[in-house]
Motif scaffolding. Structure first.
Motif, mmCIF file in Angstrom:
data_model
loop_
_atom_site.group_PDB
_atom_site.id
_atom_site.type_symbol
_atom_site.label_atom_id
_atom_site.label_comp_id
_atom_site.label_asym_id
_atom_site.label_seq_id
_atom_site.Cartn_x
_atom_site.Cartn_y
_atom_site.Cartn_z
ATOM 1 N N ASN A 147 0.805 -1.227 0.000
ATOM 2 C CA ASN A 147 0.000 0.000 0.000
ATOM 3 C C ASN A 147 0.834 1.272 0.000
ATOM 4 N N ALA A 150 -0.774 4.228 -1.451
ATOM 5 C CA ALA A 150 -2.034 4.643 -0.836
ATOM 6 C C ALA A 150 -1.878 6.038 -0.224
ATOM 7 N N THR A 202 -6.781 -6.848 -1.157
ATOM 8 C CA THR A 202 -7.021 -5.543 -0.550
ATOM 9 C C THR A 202 -8.097 -5.711 0.514
#
Length: 272
Positions: A147, A150, A202
């Motif tokens: 991630n 992110a 995810t």
């Protein structure tokens, strides 16, 4: 730029989201094949030992050692050490994953790592020596966050590299290349002759409380910043306050909590 400090870990903060953090390890463990009787297992980056203990639940006759560099984490983990009901033993020891090499005359049946290798530069270069340290038919398995693109990480890096913070925090945080692409992990492990399974998931964590994403990263990704600013409480609070405001914009609180998407990469490789 300063040399990135070794993060100082806080087991209490890390365990505030223990259930969510354990879920990927459980999913990884479900794909690990059965091991021979009385297996030897190494957990690289065991942290506070809470998920290492799950290995003893799956293989109660196993000789399990968790390795970590954090004295704070090991102090917490050692409270779990001792004989297991199935005749095995759970132990914890100081060990740097970046340097760790299994003894040639004491092969492992399973080498496993949960959310640790992202902290180890060039960790894929160690795969060959870890696979070499497996018994025939042994398994190497790991899970890492995927991630780094992110908002939680991008905003953290952007703030650390901004004009007001760059002098103190430039180069402190990990970047998007902290982990490889799934296909790159597959290629590395297949090249070592392993039967390999690589996948990604995810998770949509539903977090509660005020600034829950900030609370999450205080236990993990934000540790290098908190460590670098540990001698200046005012600066530390100022960074956290500004970062928290940015997080609220991209992770708004809904009527049932705050949704925090979190991508993770998994690999299970079995030696011939």
């Amino acid at each position: 730029m300063p040399t990135p400090p070794s993060p100082v870990w806080d087991p209490h903060q890390y365990l505030r989201h223990a259930g969510h953090r354990a879920r990927p390890f459980v999913d990884l463990l479900a794909r690990v094949p059965e091991l021979p009787s009385g297996p030897r297992i190494a957990d690289l980056g065991c942290g506070p030992g809470t998920v290492t203990r799950l290995l003893a639940d799956r293989w109660p006759d196993a000789d399990i050692t968790g390795f970590d560099t954090s004295h704070e984490m090991l102090d917490r983990a050692r409270g779990l050490a001792g004989p297991t009901p199935g005749g095995g033993y759970l132990d914890f020891a100081h060990g740097d994953v970046a340097e760790w090499t299994p003894a040639a005359d004491e092969p492992y049946d399973l080498i496993i790592s949960n959310a640790t290798l992202q902290w180890v530069p060039d960790h894929a270069d160690a795969f060959a020596r870890w696979v070499a340290g497996l018994a025939p038919g042994g398994t190497f398995a790991f899970q890492v966050p995927g991630n780094f693109a992110a908002p939680s990480h991008v905003l953290m890096r952007e703030l650390a590299e901004s004009e007001g913070w760059r002098e103190r925090l430039g180069g402190v945080l990990r970047h998007g290349d902290a982990v490889l692409a799934p296909a790159a992990y597959l290629d590395r492990l297949v090249a070592l002759g392993c039967e390999t399974d690589v996948w990604e998931t995810t998770y949509l964590h539903l977090l509660e409380g005020e600034d829950p994403v900030l609370d999450w990263v205080k236990g993990t990704g934000l540790r290098p910043v908190l460590t670098a600013l540990s001698e200046d409480e005012d600066a530390r609070e100022a960074f956290v306050r500004e970062y928290a405001g940015r997080l609220r914009d991209v992770y708004p609180r809904g009527p049932r909590g705050t949704v925090f998407p979190f991508r993770r990469l998994f690999a299970v490789a079995r030696k011939p």
